[in-house]
Design a protein around this motif. Sequence first.
Motif, PDB file in Angstrom:
ATOM      1  N   ASP A 217       0.810  -1.216   0.000  1.00  0.00           N
ATOM      2  CA  ASP A 217       0.000   0.000   0.000  1.00  0.00           C
ATOM      3  C   ASP A 217       0.849   1.274   0.000  1.00  0.00           C
ATOM      4  O   ASP A 217       0.308   2.367  -0.145  1.00  0.00           O
ATOM      5  CB  ASP A 217      -0.917   0.030   1.227  1.00  0.00           C
ATOM      6  CG  ASP A 217      -1.971  -1.061   1.173  1.00  0.00           C
ATOM      7  OD1 ASP A 217      -2.238  -1.570   0.062  1.00  0.00           O
ATOM      8  OD2 ASP A 217      -2.523  -1.407   2.229  1.00  0.00           O
ATOM      9  N   VAL A 218       2.157   1.161   0.166  1.00  0.00           N
ATOM     10  CA  VAL A 218       3.043   2.326   0.210  1.00  0.00           C
ATOM     11  C   VAL A 218       3.648   2.532  -1.171  1.00  0.00           C
ATOM     12  O   VAL A 218       4.121   1.601  -1.809  1.00  0.00           O
ATOM     13  CB  VAL A 218       4.158   2.130   1.261  1.00  0.00           C
ATOM     14  CG1 VAL A 218       5.157   3.267   1.212  1.00  0.00           C
ATOM     15  CG2 VAL A 218       3.555   2.009   2.637  1.00  0.00           C
ATOM     16  N   SER A 219       3.611   3.781  -1.627  1.00  0.00           N
ATOM     17  CA  SER A 219       4.172   4.138  -2.926  1.00  0.00           C
ATOM     18  C   SER A 219       5.184   5.263  -2.740  1.00  0.00           C
ATOM     19  O   SER A 219       5.091   6.032  -1.797  1.00  0.00           O
ATOM     20  CB  SER A 219       3.051   4.588  -3.856  1.00  0.00           C
ATOM     21  OG  SER A 219       3.565   4.924  -5.111  1.00  0.00           O
ATOM     22  N   VAL A 220       6.147   5.371  -3.648  1.00  0.00           N
ATOM     23  CA  VAL A 220       7.163   6.412  -3.530  1.00  0.00           C
ATOM     24  C   VAL A 220       6.785   7.672  -4.296  1.00  0.00           C
ATOM     25  O   VAL A 220       7.472   8.681  -4.199  1.00  0.00           O
ATOM     26  CB  VAL A 220       8.546   5.916  -4.014  1.00  0.00           C
ATOM     27  CG1 VAL A 220       9.056   4.811  -3.136  1.00  0.00           C
ATOM     28  CG2 VAL A 220       8.500   5.488  -5.462  1.00  0.00           C
ATOM     29  N   TYR A 221       5.676   7.639  -5.034  1.00  0.00           N
ATOM     30  CA  TYR A 221       5.273   8.765  -5.878  1.00  0.00           C
ATOM     31  C   TYR A 221       3.752   8.830  -5.877  1.00  0.00           C
ATOM     32  O   TYR A 221       3.091   7.815  -6.088  1.00  0.00           O
ATOM     33  CB  TYR A 221       5.799   8.528  -7.297  1.00  0.00           C
ATOM     34  CG  TYR A 221       5.641   9.676  -8.238  1.00  0.00           C
ATOM     35  CD1 TYR A 221       6.538  10.733  -8.224  1.00  0.00           C
ATOM     36  CD2 TYR A 221       4.610   9.701  -9.167  1.00  0.00           C
ATOM     37  CE1 TYR A 221       6.412  11.788  -9.103  1.00  0.00           C
ATOM     38  CE2 TYR A 221       4.479  10.746 -10.048  1.00  0.00           C
ATOM     39  CZ  TYR A 221       5.379  11.794 -10.023  1.00  0.00           C
ATOM     40  OH  TYR A 221       5.253  12.836 -10.882  1.00  0.00           O
ATOM     41  N   ALA A 222       3.197  10.014  -5.623  1.00  0.00           N
ATOM     42  CA  ALA A 222       1.746  10.159  -5.539  1.00  0.00           C
ATOM     43  C   ALA A 222       1.116  10.292  -6.923  1.00  0.00           C
ATOM     44  O   ALA A 222       1.513  11.140  -7.712  1.00  0.00           O
ATOM     45  CB  ALA A 222       1.382  11.384  -4.711  1.00  0.00           C
ATOM     46  N   VAL A 223       0.168   9.421  -7.213  1.00  0.00           N
ATOM     47  CA  VAL A 223      -0.601   9.498  -8.455  1.00  0.00           C
ATOM     48  C   VAL A 223      -2.062   9.392  -8.076  1.00  0.00           C
ATOM     49  O   VAL A 223      -2.434   8.471  -7.361  1.00  0.00           O
ATOM     50  CB  VAL A 223      -0.228   8.357  -9.420  1.00  0.00           C
ATOM     51  CG1 VAL A 223      -1.117   8.375 -10.637  1.00  0.00           C
ATOM     52  CG2 VAL A 223       1.226   8.452  -9.813  1.00  0.00           C
ATOM     53  N   PRO A 224      -2.932  10.296  -8.499  1.00  0.00           N
ATOM     54  CA  PRO A 224      -2.655  11.457  -9.325  1.00  0.00           C
ATOM     55  C   PRO A 224      -2.066  12.591  -8.507  1.00  0.00           C
ATOM     56  O   PRO A 224      -2.271  12.674  -7.303  1.00  0.00           O
ATOM     57  CB  PRO A 224      -4.033  11.835  -9.868  1.00  0.00           C
ATOM     58  CG  PRO A 224      -4.975  11.405  -8.811  1.00  0.00           C
ATOM     59  CD  PRO A 224      -4.361  10.165  -8.196  1.00  0.00           C
ATOM     60  N   ASN A 225      -1.358  13.470  -9.184  1.00  0.00           N
ATOM     61  CA  ASN A 225      -0.820  14.690  -8.569  1.00  0.00           C
ATOM     62  C   ASN A 225      -1.129  15.858  -9.490  1.00  0.00           C
ATOM     63  O   ASN A 225      -1.732  15.672 -10.529  1.00  0.00           O
ATOM     64  CB  ASN A 225       0.680  14.555  -8.293  1.00  0.00           C
ATOM     65  CG  ASN A 225       1.460  14.244  -9.541  1.00  0.00           C
ATOM     66  OD1 ASN A 225       1.364  14.935 -10.543  1.00  0.00           O
ATOM     67  ND2 ASN A 225       2.245  13.171  -9.510  1.00  0.00           N
ATOM     68  N   ASN A 226      -0.722  17.063  -9.105  1.00  0.00           N
ATOM     69  CA  ASN A 226      -1.085  18.212  -9.935  1.00  0.00           C
ATOM     70  C   ASN A 226      -0.090  18.492 -11.061  1.00  0.00           C
ATOM     71  O   ASN A 226      -0.136  19.526 -11.689  1.00  0.00           O
ATOM     72  CB  ASN A 226      -1.327  19.461  -9.092  1.00  0.00           C
ATOM     73  CG  ASN A 226      -0.060  20.045  -8.525  1.00  0.00           C
ATOM     74  OD1 ASN A 226       1.017  19.475  -8.649  1.00  0.00           O
ATOM     75  ND2 ASN A 226      -0.193  21.180  -7.869  1.00  0.00           N
ATOM     76  N   GLY A 227       0.821  17.593 -11.312  1.00  0.00           N
ATOM     77  CA  GLY A 227       1.689  17.702 -12.484  1.00  0.00           C
ATOM     78  C   GLY A 227       3.039  18.325 -12.225  1.00  0.00           C
ATOM     79  O   GLY A 227       3.781  17.885 -11.351  1.00  0.00           O
TER      80      GLY A 227
END
Length: 100
Positions: free
Chosen positions: A59-69
């Motif tokens: 459940d842990v990710s190193v990059y947030a998706v979606p983000n504001n770009g």
Amino acid sequence: MATKTIRLSALFVAMLALAACAAHQTSAAVQPQAPGFLLGVWHGFIFPIAWIVSLFVHDVSVYAVPNNGGWYNFGYFIGIVFLGVGSHGSRKAVNNRGAA
């Protein structure tokens, strides 16, 4: 001369292949409360820890998706390079050169 042309062609093909892997988000995927610059800085700063945890916890990710770009990406870069892992490597390199 032919070798240089072949190398440049190979580099161009490699760059084109990497560009084909780039993902694009639709504007509908970006939510109003999507992570922005400051969360990008934070996620870049905690990247080493988040990466290790992500190996064991799905459940842990190193990059947030979606983000504001672009602003999130810029913050992520700042977090990694200037506050995180990149800043420690450059200090060691400067200290080693000064000691010699």
